[in-house]
Design an enzyme around this catalytic site. Structure first.
Site, PDB file in Angstrom:
ATOM      1  N   ALA A 195       7.731  -0.502  -2.686  1.00 41.40           N
ATOM      2  CA  ALA A 195       6.980   0.760  -2.151  1.00 41.40           C
ATOM      3  C   ALA A 195       5.825   0.491  -1.358  1.00 41.40           C
ATOM      4  O   ALA A 195       4.793  -0.322  -1.742  1.00 41.40           O
ATOM      5  CB  ALA A 195       6.566   1.698  -3.217  1.00 41.40           C
ATOM      6  N   ARG A 220     -21.040 -14.468 -17.592  1.00 38.12           N
ATOM      7  CA  ARG A 220     -21.209 -14.060 -16.066  1.00 38.12           C
ATOM      8  C   ARG A 220     -20.031 -14.722 -15.170  1.00 38.12           C
ATOM      9  O   ARG A 220     -20.044 -14.730 -13.903  1.00 38.12           O
ATOM     10  CB  ARG A 220     -22.674 -14.175 -15.482  1.00 38.12           C
ATOM     11  CG  ARG A 220     -23.642 -13.289 -16.278  1.00 38.12           C
ATOM     12  CD  ARG A 220     -24.975 -13.450 -15.606  1.00 38.12           C
ATOM     13  NE  ARG A 220     -26.063 -12.791 -16.635  1.00 38.12           N
ATOM     14  CZ  ARG A 220     -27.091 -12.983 -16.242  1.00 38.12           C
ATOM     15  NH1 ARG A 220     -27.670 -13.761 -14.947  1.00 38.12           N
ATOM     16  NH2 ARG A 220     -28.243 -12.101 -16.989  1.00 38.12           N
ATOM     17  N   HIS A 238       2.688   1.668 -14.132  1.00 36.44           N
ATOM     18  CA  HIS A 238       3.707   2.865 -13.718  1.00 36.44           C
ATOM     19  C   HIS A 238       4.858   1.914 -13.422  1.00 36.44           C
ATOM     20  O   HIS A 238       4.975   0.886 -13.070  1.00 36.44           O
ATOM     21  CB  HIS A 238       3.027   3.722 -12.447  1.00 36.44           C
ATOM     22  CG  HIS A 238       2.649   2.908 -11.320  1.00 36.44           C
ATOM     23  ND1 HIS A 238       1.190   2.267 -11.216  1.00 36.44           N
ATOM     24  CD2 HIS A 238       3.243   2.196 -10.153  1.00 36.44           C
ATOM     25  CE1 HIS A 238       1.151   1.632 -10.101  1.00 36.44           C
ATOM     26  NE2 HIS A 238       2.334   1.600  -9.524  1.00 36.44           N
ATOM     27  N   ILE A 239       5.924   2.840 -13.483  1.00 35.98           N
ATOM     28  CA  ILE A 239       7.340   2.627 -13.051  1.00 35.98           C
ATOM     29  C   ILE A 239       7.940   3.430 -11.890  1.00 35.98           C
ATOM     30  O   ILE A 239       7.765   4.454 -12.136  1.00 35.98           O
ATOM     31  CB  ILE A 239       8.418   2.541 -14.239  1.00 35.98           C
ATOM     32  CG1 ILE A 239       8.003   1.491 -15.274  1.00 35.98           C
ATOM     33  CG2 ILE A 239       9.831   2.235 -13.712  1.00 35.98           C
ATOM     34  CD1 ILE A 239       8.955   1.576 -16.551  1.00 35.98           C
ATOM     35  N   TYR A 240       8.239   2.993 -10.815  1.00 32.39           N
ATOM     36  CA  TYR A 240       8.544   3.716  -9.846  1.00 32.39           C
ATOM     37  C   TYR A 240      10.091   4.406 -10.036  1.00 32.39           C
ATOM     38  O   TYR A 240      10.615   3.997 -10.590  1.00 32.39           O
ATOM     39  CB  TYR A 240       8.480   2.877  -8.480  1.00 32.39           C
ATOM     40  CG  TYR A 240       7.325   2.783  -7.522  1.00 32.39           C
ATOM     41  CD1 TYR A 240       6.624   3.917  -6.922  1.00 32.39           C
ATOM     42  CD2 TYR A 240       6.440   1.363  -7.889  1.00 32.39           C
ATOM     43  CE1 TYR A 240       5.571   3.648  -6.229  1.00 32.39           C
ATOM     44  CE2 TYR A 240       5.539   1.361  -7.068  1.00 32.39           C
ATOM     45  CZ  TYR A 240       4.904   2.359  -6.517  1.00 32.39           C
ATOM     46  OH  TYR A 240       3.790   2.117  -5.874  1.00 32.39           O
ATOM     47  N   CYS A 264      -5.536  -4.333  -6.080  1.00 29.92           N
ATOM     48  CA  CYS A 264      -4.899  -3.755  -7.239  1.00 29.92           C
ATOM     49  C   CYS A 264      -5.385  -4.748  -8.632  1.00 29.92           C
ATOM     50  O   CYS A 264      -5.790  -4.021  -9.266  1.00 29.92           O
ATOM     51  CB  CYS A 264      -3.262  -3.762  -7.633  1.00 29.92           C
ATOM     52  SG  CYS A 264      -2.511  -2.938  -6.191  1.00 29.92           S
ATOM     53  N   TRP A 274       3.968 -10.005   1.629  1.00 32.77           N
ATOM     54  CA  TRP A 274       2.944  -9.149   2.406  1.00 32.77           C
ATOM     55  C   TRP A 274       3.407  -8.674   3.837  1.00 32.77           C
ATOM     56  O   TRP A 274       2.854  -7.830   4.234  1.00 32.77           O
ATOM     57  CB  TRP A 274       1.594  -9.757   2.407  1.00 32.77           C
ATOM     58  CG  TRP A 274       0.770  -9.898   1.192  1.00 32.77           C
ATOM     59  CD1 TRP A 274       0.850 -10.945   0.322  1.00 32.77           C
ATOM     60  CD2 TRP A 274      -0.206  -8.959   0.670  1.00 32.77           C
ATOM     61  NE1 TRP A 274      -0.135 -10.738  -0.630  1.00 32.77           N
ATOM     62  CE2 TRP A 274      -0.859  -9.524  -0.488  1.00 32.77           C
ATOM     63  CE3 TRP A 274      -0.742  -7.888   1.204  1.00 32.77           C
ATOM     64  CZ2 TRP A 274      -1.797  -8.902  -1.266  1.00 32.77           C
ATOM     65  CZ3 TRP A 274      -1.822  -7.305   0.383  1.00 32.77           C
ATOM     66  CH2 TRP A 274      -2.251  -7.864  -0.727  1.00 32.77           C
ATOM     67  N   ASP A 314       2.364  -1.962 -10.803  1.00 33.13           N
ATOM     68  CA  ASP A 314       3.960  -1.653 -10.661  1.00 33.13           C
ATOM     69  C   ASP A 314       4.463  -2.536 -11.585  1.00 33.13           C
ATOM     70  O   ASP A 314       4.822  -3.955 -11.514  1.00 33.13           O
ATOM     71  CB  ASP A 314       4.456  -2.203  -9.180  1.00 33.13           C
ATOM     72  CG  ASP A 314       5.958  -2.097  -8.864  1.00 33.13           C
ATOM     73  OD1 ASP A 314       6.738  -1.712  -9.939  1.00 33.13           O
ATOM     74  OD2 ASP A 314       6.232  -2.396  -7.805  1.00 33.13           O
ATOM     75  N   ARG A 334      -6.370  -2.286 -11.665  1.00 29.89           N
ATOM     76  CA  ARG A 334      -6.418  -1.030 -11.613  1.00 29.89           C
ATOM     77  C   ARG A 334      -5.190  -0.186 -11.660  1.00 29.89           C
ATOM     78  O   ARG A 334      -4.973   1.007 -12.019  1.00 29.89           O
ATOM     79  CB  ARG A 334      -7.364  -0.432 -10.200  1.00 29.89           C
ATOM     80  CG  ARG A 334      -6.849  -0.681  -9.237  1.00 29.89           C
ATOM     81  CD  ARG A 334      -7.370  -0.197  -7.909  1.00 29.89           C
ATOM     82  NE  ARG A 334      -6.544  -0.562  -6.583  1.00 29.89           N
ATOM     83  CZ  ARG A 334      -5.549   0.234  -6.140  1.00 29.89           C
ATOM     84  NH1 ARG A 334      -5.043   1.256  -6.880  1.00 29.89           N
ATOM     85  NH2 ARG A 334      -4.945  -0.285  -4.916  1.00 29.89           N
ATOM     86  N   SER A 335      -4.183  -0.819 -10.857  1.00 32.26           N
ATOM     87  CA  SER A 335      -2.874  -0.427 -10.911  1.00 32.26           C
ATOM     88  C   SER A 335      -1.551  -1.384 -10.828  1.00 32.26           C
ATOM     89  O   SER A 335      -1.890  -2.469 -10.161  1.00 32.26           O
ATOM     90  CB  SER A 335      -2.972   0.187  -9.171  1.00 32.26           C
ATOM     91  OG  SER A 335      -1.458   0.818  -9.064  1.00 32.26           O
ATOM     92  N   GLU A 359       1.482 -17.734  -2.621  1.00 29.68           N
ATOM     93  CA  GLU A 359       0.471 -16.308  -2.584  1.00 29.68           C
ATOM     94  C   GLU A 359      -1.030 -16.764  -3.223  1.00 29.68           C
ATOM     95  O   GLU A 359      -1.912 -16.356  -2.757  1.00 29.68           O
ATOM     96  CB  GLU A 359       0.874 -15.155  -3.129  1.00 29.68           C
ATOM     97  CG  GLU A 359       0.260 -13.894  -3.046  1.00 29.68           C
ATOM     98  CD  GLU A 359       0.339 -12.808  -3.930  1.00 29.68           C
ATOM     99  OE1 GLU A 359       0.441 -11.573  -3.264  1.00 29.68           O
ATOM    100  OE2 GLU A 359       0.695 -12.981  -5.126  1.00 29.68           O
ATOM    101  N   ARG A 410       0.838   7.540  -3.603  1.00 28.56           N
ATOM    102  CA  ARG A 410       0.673   7.202  -2.016  1.00 28.56           C
ATOM    103  C   ARG A 410       1.971   7.116  -0.973  1.00 28.56           C
ATOM    104  O   ARG A 410       1.727   7.635  -0.283  1.00 28.56           O
ATOM    105  CB  ARG A 410      -0.220   6.049  -1.972  1.00 28.56           C
ATOM    106  CG  ARG A 410      -0.727   5.479  -0.576  1.00 28.56           C
ATOM    107  CD  ARG A 410      -1.574   4.318  -0.575  1.00 28.56           C
ATOM    108  NE  ARG A 410      -1.012   3.293  -1.561  1.00 28.56           N
ATOM    109  CZ  ARG A 410       0.360   2.551  -1.093  1.00 28.56           C
ATOM    110  NH1 ARG A 410       0.894   2.626   0.141  1.00 28.56           N
ATOM    111  NH2 ARG A 410       0.720   1.488  -1.941  1.00 28.56           N
ATOM    112  N   TYR A 458      -7.802 -10.112  -0.913  1.00 30.43           N
ATOM    113  CA  TYR A 458      -8.220 -10.927  -1.805  1.00 30.43           C
ATOM    114  C   TYR A 458      -9.192 -12.172  -1.585  1.00 30.43           C
ATOM    115  O   TYR A 458     -10.240 -12.357  -1.833  1.00 30.43           O
ATOM    116  CB  TYR A 458      -7.024 -11.352  -2.762  1.00 30.43           C
ATOM    117  CG  TYR A 458      -6.451 -10.310  -3.416  1.00 30.43           C
ATOM    118  CD1 TYR A 458      -6.838  -9.511  -4.651  1.00 30.43           C
ATOM    119  CD2 TYR A 458      -5.344  -9.413  -2.960  1.00 30.43           C
ATOM    120  CE1 TYR A 458      -6.396  -8.449  -5.129  1.00 30.43           C
ATOM    121  CE2 TYR A 458      -4.727  -8.333  -3.597  1.00 30.43           C
ATOM    122  CZ  TYR A 458      -5.190  -7.942  -4.730  1.00 30.43           C
ATOM    123  OH  TYR A 458      -4.600  -6.712  -5.181  1.00 30.43           O
TER     124      TYR A 458
END
Length: 313
Positions: free
Chosen positions: A312, A177, A257-259, A196, A80, A219, A216-217, A58, A21, A144
């Site tokens: 990013a 639950r 992932h690694i940018y 994320c 942020w 960095d 889900r994602s 945070e 993205r 969040y």
């Protein structure tokens, strides 16, 4: 933190080159898990310095249900800023220099970088000092904190997921639950950044509280060390609230992932040796909902120096 380094090495060697993205590009691998025994030390990465105070403020921001960066700025936390800043510079009230693709341009153009810093400074001051401006441009939407503490129901009511899961742990510890979700499909379009770290589940056994996160994602260089420490801290805080000992933090990642502009930094980090994990100190006489950053401290943290890398956006 050996398993974190092993994941970095795996993605460097075997990751698939993918677009993303932000337009930066990544090396990516899907479906990984790390497990951290919180009895063996607090899992704060030692092969580079990770700013623990930012993790604390945070997380408390999430716990308080806040979605406006004003709280973060008051605690000198700029994690942020870029997402809120983007909202301002793309609005019809912004009349400064063109900030299109400010994240990438500031890395390549020194003259633009200075203009960007100046505009960001103006933005931060306005958020801190102008309530109307902060309400419009400092808020990140239903991120969040909103989902954890004020999930919208179809009848107009809300659910305080975090308070309910703590009550469930106390009164029905064997329940399957104990879940909090940040991924609300209806609200995703109104978020500055879709979550994320999307869902976490608690588990009680033998007087200990464990937590598993599905992310889900991730960095791997910049974000994942924060996420590991943040959810390990959350596990400690909820365990304290419920009269339990911390157990394990299990970190499950979808797209790890690694940018492409972090490769050199990752290679530098992988050459460093591990150091002893630090320990955690938490004020015991406060509820999780009343804690402030000064109530949480890290002890005996002696990491290697920080390694800077671009975010990013």
């Amino acid at each position: 933190m050996k398993q974190y380094h092993e994941l970095l090495e795996h993605v460097l060697k075997s990751g698939t080159e993918k677009s993303d993205r932000t337009g930066t590009g990544t090396f990516s691998s899907f479906g990984h898990q790390m497990r951290f025994n919180l009895q063996e030390g607090f899992p704060l990465v030692t092969t580079k310095k990770v700013p623990f105070k930012l993790i604390v403020s945070e997380l408390l921001w999430f716990i308080k249900g806040d979605t406006n960066i004003k709280y973060l700025l008051k605690h000198n936390n700029h994690i942020w800023d870029e997402w809120a800043f983007k909202k301002w510079v793309e609005s019809d009230v912004y009349n400064g220099p063109d900030m299109t693709d400010f994240g990438l341009r500031s890395l390549k153009d020194e003259e633009f970088k200075e203009m960007y810093k100046e505009q960001m400074n103006i933005f931060q001051k306005n958020v801190l000092n102008d309530e109307q401006f902060a309400n419009r441009f400092g808020d990140l939407g239903s991120v969040y904190g909103k989902q954890w503490r004020e999930w919208n129901k179809s009848n107009g009511e809300t659910i305080d997921q975090l308070r309910e899961v703590i009550s469930s742990i106390k009164h029905s510890p064997d329940s399957r639950r104990h879940i909090v979700s940040a991924w609300n499909p209806e609200d995703v379009p109104t978020m500055a950044l879709p979550p994320c770290h999307t869902l976490f589940q608690f588990y009680v056994a033998n007087g200990k509280l464990s937590c598993q996160l599905y992310q889900r994602s991730g960095d791997l260089f910049l974000g994942i060390p924060f996420n590991i420490a943040s959810y390990a801290l959350l596990t400690h805080l909820v365990a304290n609230e419920c009269g339990l000992e911390p157990g394990e933090f299990i970190h499950t990642i979808g797209d790890a992932h690694i940018y492409s502009n972090h490769i050199d930094q990752v290679q530098t980090q992988l050459k460093r040796d591990f150091k002893k994990l630090p320990s955690l100190s938490i004020t015991d006489d406060k509820s999780i909902f009343d804690l402030e950053p000064e109530d949480i401290k890290i002890k005996n943290y002696n990491p290697h120096p920080a390694i800077k890398a671009p975010v990013a956006v």
